[in-house]
Scaffold this motif. Sequence first.
Motif, PDB file in Angstrom:
ATOM      1  N   CYS A 135     111.796  77.479  94.593  1.00 50.64           N
ATOM      2  CA  CYS A 135     112.469  77.306  93.292  1.00 50.64           C
ATOM      3  C   CYS A 135     112.776  75.843  93.012  1.00 50.64           C
ATOM      4  O   CYS A 135     113.225  75.095  93.876  1.00 50.64           O
ATOM      5  N   SER A 136     112.535  75.474  91.740  1.00 50.89           N
ATOM      6  CA  SER A 136     112.588  74.069  91.306  1.00 50.89           C
ATOM      7  C   SER A 136     113.963  73.618  90.835  1.00 50.89           C
ATOM      8  O   SER A 136     114.116  72.467  90.435  1.00 50.89           O
ATOM      9  N   CYS A 186     110.020  77.205  88.187  1.00 51.85           N
ATOM     10  CA  CYS A 186     109.272  78.302  88.814  1.00 51.85           C
ATOM     11  C   CYS A 186     108.273  78.893  87.818  1.00 51.85           C
ATOM     12  O   CYS A 186     107.163  79.267  88.203  1.00 51.85           O
ATOM     13  N   CYS A 233     113.310  80.302  86.659  1.00 53.44           N
ATOM     14  CA  CYS A 233     113.684  79.104  85.900  1.00 53.44           C
ATOM     15  C   CYS A 233     112.437  78.580  85.174  1.00 53.44           C
ATOM     16  O   CYS A 233     111.320  78.707  85.663  1.00 53.44           O
TER      17      CYS A 233
HETATM   18 ZN   LIG Z   1     113.348  78.572  90.007  1.00 54.09          ZN
END
Ligand SMILES: [Zn+2]
Length: 206
Positions: free
Chosen positions: A178-179, A115, A99
């Motif tokens: 992961c964001s 990320c 992402c």
């Molecule tokens: Zn991510």
Amino acid sequence: MALSVSPAFVVIEPQTAVAVSLERGDVLHVGTTQGAQVADVALFARDDLRDSLSPGRTMDYNERLIPQIGDILFSHRSTPLATIVADSVGVHDLLLTPCSEAMFARRGELRHPSCHATISAALARYGLGPDDVIATFNAFMDVRVEGNRIVLYPPPNAPDGVVSLRAEVPLIAGISACSSELTNGGRCKPVRYAVSAGSVYPKSDA
Ligand SMILES: [Zn+2]
């Protein structure tokens, strides 16, 4: 298959990333804490950082979408970078890219952590930047092909899950928690990692 030993894990806080250097034979363990959380892993051959993970070659050579124990993660130059030597979850993704701020912006979420940004920042001390973070092994990410559609499912609810990658060459690895709230069941959680020294690498392969 679960780990037979418990390495000392370090927590990667939500929406952050770390970078580590691995010797050949070292094992990188990437794990969940609470479950339902993706960890993106970027891999670079340390001897030539232009040689990085190729999801396409990896899926091609292993003849499957989701790599499993015994499968090798390959680079663009077909270098065997790492082998999956243990995996207690079995749900991973190679189809989607990490992402990124641009991806969130397409959805109208401006300046969202990603990320791509966290991994790029973590890798800066190894001389790598945003243009180098092209592809990742997305641990615990549940992406399915349904007809001609790619469908994202929440990561499996697997607290304390671990996937372990043995370095086949000296590596630089970037690992993110992961964001993306959307990818991670609505809430971004920590992940964890550990490195086991590679003294167990089979000498016959040297
Ligand atoms: Zn991510």
